[in-house]
Design an enzyme around this catalytic site. Structure first.
Site, PDB file in Angstrom:
ATOM      1  N   LYS A 202      33.808  43.983  45.054  1.00 11.51           N
ATOM      2  CA  LYS A 202      32.609  43.285  45.548  1.00 11.51           C
ATOM      3  C   LYS A 202      32.128  43.928  46.849  1.00 11.51           C
ATOM      4  CE  LYS A 202      30.725  40.094  44.176  1.00 11.51           C
ATOM      5  NZ  LYS A 202      29.623  39.916  43.188  1.00 11.51           N
TER       6      LYS A 202
ATOM      7  N   THR B  45      30.694  37.480  47.884  1.00 14.91           N
ATOM      8  CA  THR B  45      31.732  36.507  48.194  1.00 14.91           C
ATOM      9  C   THR B  45      32.238  36.663  49.630  1.00 14.91           C
ATOM     10  OG1 THR B  45      34.065  36.043  47.709  1.00 14.91           O
ATOM     11  CG2 THR B  45      33.290  38.181  47.064  1.00 14.91           C
ATOM     12  N   ASP B  46      32.816  35.601  50.164  1.00 20.55           N
ATOM     13  CA  ASP B  46      33.422  35.705  51.505  1.00 20.55           C
ATOM     14  C   ASP B  46      34.715  36.530  51.470  1.00 20.55           C
ATOM     15  OD1 ASP B  46      35.040  33.877  50.144  1.00 20.55           O
ATOM     16  OD2 ASP B  46      35.013  32.355  51.723  1.00 20.55           O
ATOM     17  N   GLU B  47      35.238  36.781  50.253  1.00 20.10           N
ATOM     18  CA  GLU B  47      36.530  37.476  50.160  1.00 20.10           C
ATOM     19  C   GLU B  47      36.453  38.923  50.655  1.00 20.10           C
ATOM     20  OE1 GLU B  47      38.801  36.557  46.640  1.00 20.10           O
ATOM     21  OE2 GLU B  47      37.729  34.679  46.343  1.00 20.10           O
TER      22      GLU B  47
ATOM     23  N   TYR C 262      39.560  42.690  43.292  1.00 20.43           N
ATOM     24  CA  TYR C 262      38.293  41.955  43.136  1.00 20.43           C
ATOM     25  C   TYR C 262      37.436  42.099  44.390  1.00 20.43           C
ATOM     26  CZ  TYR C 262      35.110  37.924  43.455  1.00 20.43           C
ATOM     27  OH  TYR C 262      34.009  37.126  43.655  1.00 20.43           O
TER      28      TYR C 262
END
Ligand code: NAD
Ligand code: TYD
Length: 379
Positions: free
Chosen positions: A190, A137-139, A186
């Site tokens: 990741k 993810t970009d997060e 989260y």
């Protein structure tokens, strides 16, 4: 039946995974696609009803943390590719229960990596023709500032953006080279899994690719995420809980465009590379919510704006990241991918899908489907 390739897709009963499984099963009848999914609250085999009888599709209910079973599956099916999507994926849940996120996202990824390493190293050809493709993810990159000077437009393609709404909210973007700076449990889990994937490449030579994608939307998304939750609440005339002032910015990509990118990268991507995937399509939450309200009201035949009164500002999410914005020009230039849909088309398609599939939505929100699978898989 003899297949040309044998690929495990983890998390294939979830939102994005189900689109990837469908695409691969239908596009490559000579590949054996093995969907490995634990069927957590987020996994739903109804997402794959239309392809479940295909001869090149196998479903295995399993936890990716079960190392022995992962090894056994890889051996039994002579797996040469892994597309790894299984994860705990909801930021709000990670704030309440970070342990589950570390378990599945970190330990689960490590278990798969180690199984792939041991199995592939045991073969005469070793890593030749093998690939571990990790979906991230970009997060992991953290949050960007919202510092766009008034009236300044970004100097890049806005293929998937709406014609009226194509401004970036800042002068910086997430690039493949952006330093990791995750904020939520989260994104921290990741980020950790991404590091393990790269470490397995750098240490053991395991062929891997990592991609980092922006927020996805489209059919089959579990209705705890913004877009399906709000479409359902508008339909049921329930409050729409907007976190904080609704000023946070997210970069939205239609899920089928993500699935197409995954297919392309799996086949044409360069080993050890990272690719960012996104649609140059930034929206402030509150603006996006107003577009959803307008679309749902129109499709349901309600007077325009009649659901605006459902907007309810609530306490902000802890550590709520201000802005995500992906620069996906590497993928566009090197592999020729681009998003296929304008945002308005994507939202229209998505709203219509949820309104046309109320049974799916009602089953998922009632929890009936969980009871059904518990029964079905009882020992
Ligand atoms: P999702 O929550 O809808 O689906 C996750 C799937 O993984 C479910 O089917 C679930 O049953 C399965 N799963 C969970 N724990 C498991 C375990 N221990 N063993 C086996 N299966 C397990 O998630 P999603 O939105 O489809 O996201 C898929 C992947 O894409 C995730 O890795 C996520 O981090 C990444 N991603 C998501 C987005 C997004 O906007 N949704 C954006 C970028 C990247
Ligand atoms: P979400 O769909 O949870 O994705 P993510 O947190 O991974 O970006 O949320 C998208 C945005 O919408 C995010 O800024 C949080 C906000 N949001 C709300 O304002 N209300 C809600 O009920 C939810 C679920 C999200």
């Amino acid at each position: 039946m003899n297949f040309r390739r044998s690929i495990i897709i983890t998390g294939g009963a979830g939102f994005i995974g189900s689109h990837v499984v469908r695409l691969m099963v239908c596009k490559y009848p000579d590949y054996h696609i093995i969907n490995v999914d634990k069927l957590t609250y987020a996994g739903n085999l109804a997402n794959l009803k239309d392809i479940e009888d295909r001869p090149n599709y196998t479903f295995v209910k399993a936890d990716i943390c079960d190392f022995d079973l992962m090894m056994d599956l890889m051996k039994r099916h002579s797996v040469d590719g892994i597309i790894h999507l299984a994860a705990e994926s909801h930021v709000d849940r990670s704030i309440k229960d970070p342990f589950t996120f570390a378990r599945t996202n970190v330990m689960g990824t490590l278990s798969l990596l180690q199984a792939a390493k041991l199995y592939w190293e045991s073969l005469p050809e070793k890593y030749e023709g093998k690939l571990f493709y990790h979906i991230s993810t970009d997060e992991v990159y953290g949050a960007l500032e919202m510092n766009r000077p008034e009236g300044v437009e970004p100097p890049f393609s806005t293929a998937a953006s709406s014609s009226e709404h194509h401004l970036a909210y800042g002068d910086d973007f997430f690039y493949e080279t952006t330093k990791y700076n995750p904020h939520s449990p989260y994104s921290a889990s990741k980020a950790s899994s991404d590091h393990f994937v790269r470490a397995f490449h750098d240490t053991y030579g395991l062929p891997s690719i990592v991609t980092n994608c922006s927020n996805n939307y489209g059919p089959y998304q579990f209705p705890e995420k913004l877009i399906p939750l709000f479409i359902n609440n508008i339909r049921k005339r329930k409050p729409l809980p907007v976190y904080g002032k609704g000023e946070n910015v997210r970069d939205w990509l239609f899920v089928e465009d993500h699935a197409r990118a995954i297919d392309l990268i799996f086949h044409k991507g360069k080993v050890a590379e990272t690719y960012n995937i996104g649609g140059f399509n930034e929206w402030k939450n509150i603006d996006l919510i107003k577009v959803m309200i307008k679309t749902v009201d129109r499709v349901l035949g309600n007077p325009e704006g009649s659901s605006l009164d459902l907007i309810t500002y609530v306490t902000d999410r802890l550590g709520h990241d201000a802005r995500y914005a992906i620069d996906s020009s590497k993928l566009q230039k090197e592999l020729g991918w681009e998003p296929s849909l304008q945002f308005e088309e994507g939202i229209e398609k998505t709203v219509r899908w949820y309104l046309d599939n109320q049974e799916w939505m009602d089953n998922v929100t009632s929890g009936d489907y969980q009871k059904y699978y518990e029964e079905m898989y009882k020992a």
